[in-house]
Each structure stands twice: as structure tokens, then as C-alpha cells.
Design a protein around this motif. Sequence first.
Motif, PDB file in Angstrom:
ATOM      1  N   VAL A 103      33.441  24.777  24.208  1.00 50.40           N
ATOM      2  CA  VAL A 103      32.116  25.260  23.825  1.00 50.40           C
ATOM      3  C   VAL A 103      31.533  24.306  22.791  1.00 50.40           C
ATOM      4  CG1 VAL A 103      30.806  27.171  22.835  1.00 50.40           C
ATOM      5  CG2 VAL A 103      32.855  27.640  24.203  1.00 50.40           C
ATOM      6  N   GLY A 104      30.345  23.822  23.041  1.00 46.45           N
ATOM      7  CA  GLY A 104      29.648  22.971  22.085  1.00 46.45           C
ATOM      8  C   GLY A 104      28.322  23.583  21.698  1.00 46.45           C
ATOM      9  N   THR A 105      27.985  23.543  20.411  1.00 46.42           N
ATOM     10  CA  THR A 105      26.699  24.050  19.945  1.00 46.42           C
ATOM     11  C   THR A 105      26.081  23.051  18.978  1.00 46.42           C
ATOM     12  OG1 THR A 105      27.699  25.288  18.115  1.00 46.42           O
ATOM     13  CG2 THR A 105      27.325  26.489  20.156  1.00 46.42           C
ATOM     14  N   ALA A 106      24.777  22.961  19.003  1.00 45.00           N
ATOM     15  CA  ALA A 106      24.014  22.146  18.067  1.00 45.00           C
ATOM     16  C   ALA A 106      22.914  23.033  17.504  1.00 45.00           C
ATOM     17  CB  ALA A 106      23.417  20.936  18.774  1.00 45.00           C
ATOM     18  N   ARG A 107      22.873  23.127  16.188  1.00 41.09           N
ATOM     19  CA  ARG A 107      21.916  24.030  15.533  1.00 41.09           C
ATOM     20  C   ARG A 107      20.909  23.229  14.708  1.00 41.09           C
ATOM     21  NH1 ARG A 107      21.922  29.386  16.197  1.00 41.09           N
ATOM     22  NH2 ARG A 107      21.545  29.625  13.997  1.00 41.09           N
ATOM     23  N   ASN A 108      19.709  23.758  14.597  1.00 40.63           N
ATOM     24  CA  ASN A 108      18.645  23.163  13.793  1.00 40.63           C
ATOM     25  C   ASN A 108      18.420  21.698  14.180  1.00 40.63           C
ATOM     26  OD1 ASN A 108      16.633  22.828  11.897  1.00 40.63           O
ATOM     27  ND2 ASN A 108      17.978  22.977  10.119  1.00 40.63           N
ATOM     28  N   LEU A 109      18.218  21.454  15.467  1.00 40.97           N
ATOM     29  CA  LEU A 109      18.060  20.088  15.965  1.00 40.97           C
ATOM     30  C   LEU A 109      16.896  19.334  15.327  1.00 40.97           C
ATOM     31  CD1 LEU A 109      18.858  20.697  19.722  1.00 40.97           C
ATOM     32  CD2 LEU A 109      20.258  19.482  18.051  1.00 40.97           C
ATOM     33  N   LEU A 110      15.874  20.038  14.848  1.00 38.59           N
ATOM     34  CA  LEU A 110      14.742  19.390  14.183  1.00 38.59           C
ATOM     35  C   LEU A 110      15.052  19.068  12.722  1.00 38.59           C
ATOM     36  CD1 LEU A 110      11.823  21.578  15.576  1.00 38.59           C
ATOM     37  CD2 LEU A 110      12.649  19.375  16.427  1.00 38.59           C
ATOM     38  N   ASN A 111      16.209  19.517  12.242  1.00 38.05           N
ATOM     39  CA  ASN A 111      16.625  19.321  10.849  1.00 38.05           C
ATOM     40  C   ASN A 111      15.577  19.870   9.877  1.00 38.05           C
ATOM     41  OD1 ASN A 111      18.663  18.556   9.102  1.00 38.05           O
ATOM     42  ND2 ASN A 111      17.781  16.533   8.749  1.00 38.05           N
ATOM     43  N   ASP A 112      14.966  20.989  10.247  1.00 37.18           N
ATOM     44  CA  ASP A 112      13.937  21.613   9.427  1.00 37.18           C
ATOM     45  C   ASP A 112      14.569  22.220   8.178  1.00 37.18           C
ATOM     46  OD1 ASP A 112      11.408  22.406   8.743  1.00 37.18           O
ATOM     47  OD2 ASP A 112      11.181  23.892  10.336  1.00 37.18           O
ATOM     48  N   SER A 113      13.881  22.111   7.039  1.00 34.05           N
ATOM     49  CA  SER A 113      14.335  22.759   5.800  1.00 34.05           C
ATOM     50  C   SER A 113      13.671  24.126   5.729  1.00 34.05           C
ATOM     51  CB  SER A 113      13.927  21.933   4.579  1.00 34.05           C
ATOM     52  OG  SER A 113      14.586  20.696   4.589  1.00 34.05           O
ATOM     53  N   TYR A 114      14.456  25.140   5.486  1.00 30.02           N
ATOM     54  CA  TYR A 114      13.904  26.486   5.365  1.00 30.02           C
ATOM     55  C   TYR A 114      14.761  27.291   4.408  1.00 30.02           C
ATOM     56  CZ  TYR A 114      17.507  27.645   8.822  1.00 30.02           C
ATOM     57  OH  TYR A 114      18.703  27.798   9.482  1.00 30.02           O
ATOM     58  N   TYR A 115      14.150  28.318   3.820  1.00 31.44           N
ATOM     59  CA  TYR A 115      14.850  29.156   2.844  1.00 31.44           C
ATOM     60  C   TYR A 115      15.907  29.982   3.566  1.00 31.44           C
ATOM     61  CZ  TYR A 115      10.968  28.290  -0.454  1.00 31.44           C
ATOM     62  OH  TYR A 115      10.047  27.728  -1.281  1.00 31.44           O
ATOM     63  N   TRP A 122      17.182  31.784  -3.761  1.00 36.59           N
ATOM     64  CA  TRP A 122      17.380  31.195  -2.445  1.00 36.59           C
ATOM     65  C   TRP A 122      17.883  29.759  -2.575  1.00 36.59           C
ATOM     66  CZ3 TRP A 122      14.910  26.742  -1.385  1.00 36.59           C
ATOM     67  CH2 TRP A 122      13.804  26.421  -2.164  1.00 36.59           C
ATOM     68  N   VAL A 123      18.503  29.322  -1.513  1.00 33.49           N
ATOM     69  CA  VAL A 123      18.865  27.919  -1.323  1.00 33.49           C
ATOM     70  C   VAL A 123      18.407  27.541   0.084  1.00 33.49           C
ATOM     71  CG1 VAL A 123      20.855  28.005  -2.875  1.00 33.49           C
ATOM     72  CG2 VAL A 123      21.164  28.494  -0.453  1.00 33.49           C
ATOM     73  N   TYR A 124      18.308  26.252   0.327  1.00 32.40           N
ATOM     74  CA  TYR A 124      17.958  25.842   1.685  1.00 32.40           C
ATOM     75  C   TYR A 124      19.114  26.139   2.626  1.00 32.40           C
ATOM     76  CZ  TYR A 124      13.639  23.466   0.446  1.00 32.40           C
ATOM     77  OH  TYR A 124      12.371  23.188   0.040  1.00 32.40           O
ATOM     78  N   ALA A 125      18.781  26.606   3.809  1.00 34.07           N
ATOM     79  CA  ALA A 125      19.789  26.838   4.843  1.00 34.07           C
ATOM     80  C   ALA A 125      20.334  25.483   5.292  1.00 34.07           C
ATOM     81  CB  ALA A 125      19.169  27.596   6.007  1.00 34.07           C
ATOM     82  N   PRO A 126      21.496  25.479   5.944  1.00 30.44           N
ATOM     83  CA  PRO A 126      22.079  24.195   6.376  1.00 30.44           C
ATOM     84  C   PRO A 126      21.140  23.430   7.293  1.00 30.44           C
ATOM     85  CG  PRO A 126      23.602  26.013   6.755  1.00 30.44           C
ATOM     86  CD  PRO A 126      22.308  26.613   6.321  1.00 30.44           C
ATOM     87  N   GLY A 127      21.209  22.119   7.210  1.00 33.67           N
ATOM     88  CA  GLY A 127      20.411  21.264   8.084  1.00 33.67           C
ATOM     89  C   GLY A 127      21.021  21.184   9.470  1.00 33.67           C
ATOM     90  N   ARG A 128      20.763  20.076  10.144  1.00 28.03           N
ATOM     91  CA  ARG A 128      21.284  19.872  11.486  1.00 28.03           C
ATOM     92  C   ARG A 128      22.808  19.945  11.441  1.00 28.03           C
ATOM     93  NH1 ARG A 128      19.285  14.801  12.449  1.00 28.03           N
ATOM     94  NH2 ARG A 128      17.282  15.709  12.951  1.00 28.03           N
ATOM     95  N   ARG A 129      23.397  20.623  12.436  1.00 28.74           N
ATOM     96  CA  ARG A 129      24.852  20.749  12.471  1.00 28.74           C
ATOM     97  C   ARG A 129      25.308  21.044  13.895  1.00 28.74           C
ATOM     98  NH1 ARG A 129      22.164  24.923  10.632  1.00 28.74           N
ATOM     99  NH2 ARG A 129      22.756  27.048  11.076  1.00 28.74           N
ATOM    100  N   GLY A 130      26.561  20.780  14.153  1.00 33.02           N
ATOM    101  CA  GLY A 130      27.106  21.021  15.480  1.00 33.02           C
ATOM    102  C   GLY A 130      28.574  21.370  15.395  1.00 33.02           C
ATOM    103  N   SER A 131      29.079  21.917  16.487  1.00 31.42           N
ATOM    104  CA  SER A 131      30.498  22.251  16.541  1.00 31.42           C
ATOM    105  C   SER A 131      30.980  22.181  17.984  1.00 31.42           C
ATOM    106  CB  SER A 131      30.760  23.654  15.975  1.00 31.42           C
ATOM    107  OG  SER A 131      30.164  24.635  16.793  1.00 31.42           O
ATOM    108  N   VAL A 132      32.258  21.901  18.107  1.00 31.52           N
ATOM    109  CA  VAL A 132      32.929  21.939  19.403  1.00 31.52           C
ATOM    110  C   VAL A 132      34.147  22.824  19.218  1.00 31.52           C
ATOM    111  CG1 VAL A 132      34.150  20.629  21.169  1.00 31.52           C
ATOM    112  CG2 VAL A 132      32.131  19.645  20.066  1.00 31.52           C
ATOM    113  N   THR A 133      34.295  23.794  20.098  1.00 28.75           N
ATOM    114  CA  THR A 133      35.398  24.756  20.022  1.00 28.75           C
ATOM    115  C   THR A 133      36.158  24.756  21.330  1.00 28.75           C
ATOM    116  OG1 THR A 133      33.997  26.145  18.603  1.00 28.75           O
ATOM    117  CG2 THR A 133      35.963  27.169  19.547  1.00 28.75           C
ATOM    118  N   VAL A 134      37.461  24.759  21.218  1.00 32.60           N
ATOM    119  CA  VAL A 134      38.319  24.888  22.390  1.00 32.60           C
ATOM    120  C   VAL A 134      38.832  26.330  22.406  1.00 32.60           C
ATOM    121  CG1 VAL A 134      40.433  24.125  23.534  1.00 32.60           C
ATOM    122  CG2 VAL A 134      38.987  22.463  22.307  1.00 32.60           C
TER     123      VAL A 134
END
Length: 138
Positions: A103-115, A122-134
Motif C-alpha cells: 500500500v502506498g499513499t501520498a498526502r498533501n501533494l500540493l505541499n499546502d501550509s494549513y493550520y 495551532w501549528v502547521y499541519a505536516p507538509g507533503r508526505r508519503g508512506s509505503v506499507t507491506v
Amino acid sequence: RSTARIRGAELEARAAFPHGFAVSVTAQSSQGRDDDDGTPIDDIAPASIGVVMRHGLGAINSYLRVTSFGSHDDAGPSEVPTPGYWLVDAGATWRVMRHLQIVGTARNLLNDSYYSSAGPRWVYAPGRRGSVTVVVRF
């Protein structure tokens, strides 16, 4: 505080198309106010609309999700106003064999900054990120 009035609407729709394609749309809007003085209350989410496109082809399933979150201008007494933002996410699952998936996921592909929340610390939420899970099933 006293009693509050919460109003809102939600919409969900899904359509399946030939060749393993499907599209889902969700939208919501809500408002919450104190009954006595009309002050906005905490924990009322800003309006949002999202579209998810899915595709399944044999052992591989994938999706692309695009979501728009409106600005949170009616912040409650322990919140701060937050600007709107967009999220674009994608993912895929490959069923290698009966008991094994990747399983592969990519989140926040636009690397948008948001609360990360409407709280005053508040802090900014994580930027662009991804993961691969077996995934191994037994």
C-alpha cells in the motif's frame, strides 16, 4: 454558556463507471451559535467539498482525492479564525498474492501550509508526505 443551535447540511453522492472507475463527492456546511447572544460556538468545522476518483484494475486499486476546506471565519470563543486550503492525496494498493499487499499513499501533494486546528496554539499541519506499507495476512 446556555443552549446552542447547530444547523448544517451534508451531501454525498457516488457514481460507478465502466472499466473499474468510480467517483464520490462529499460536501458539508454547518453553523453553530449560542442561543442567547448569537456567539459562534467551538468545534464547528468550516465548509468543505471533496471529490474522490477511484480505479480498480485486477490486483491494483488506486485513488485520487481533492478536497477544499473553506476559511473558518466564525471561530468560537476558544478558537482563532483560520484560512481555507486545498488537499490533494493519492494512493494505491497492489495485491501481490492472497496474503500479501503493498500500500502506498501520498498526502498533501500540493505541499499546502494549513493550520492543524482552530485552537489558539495551532501549528502547521505536516507538509507533503508519503508512506509505503507491506501488509501480510495470515
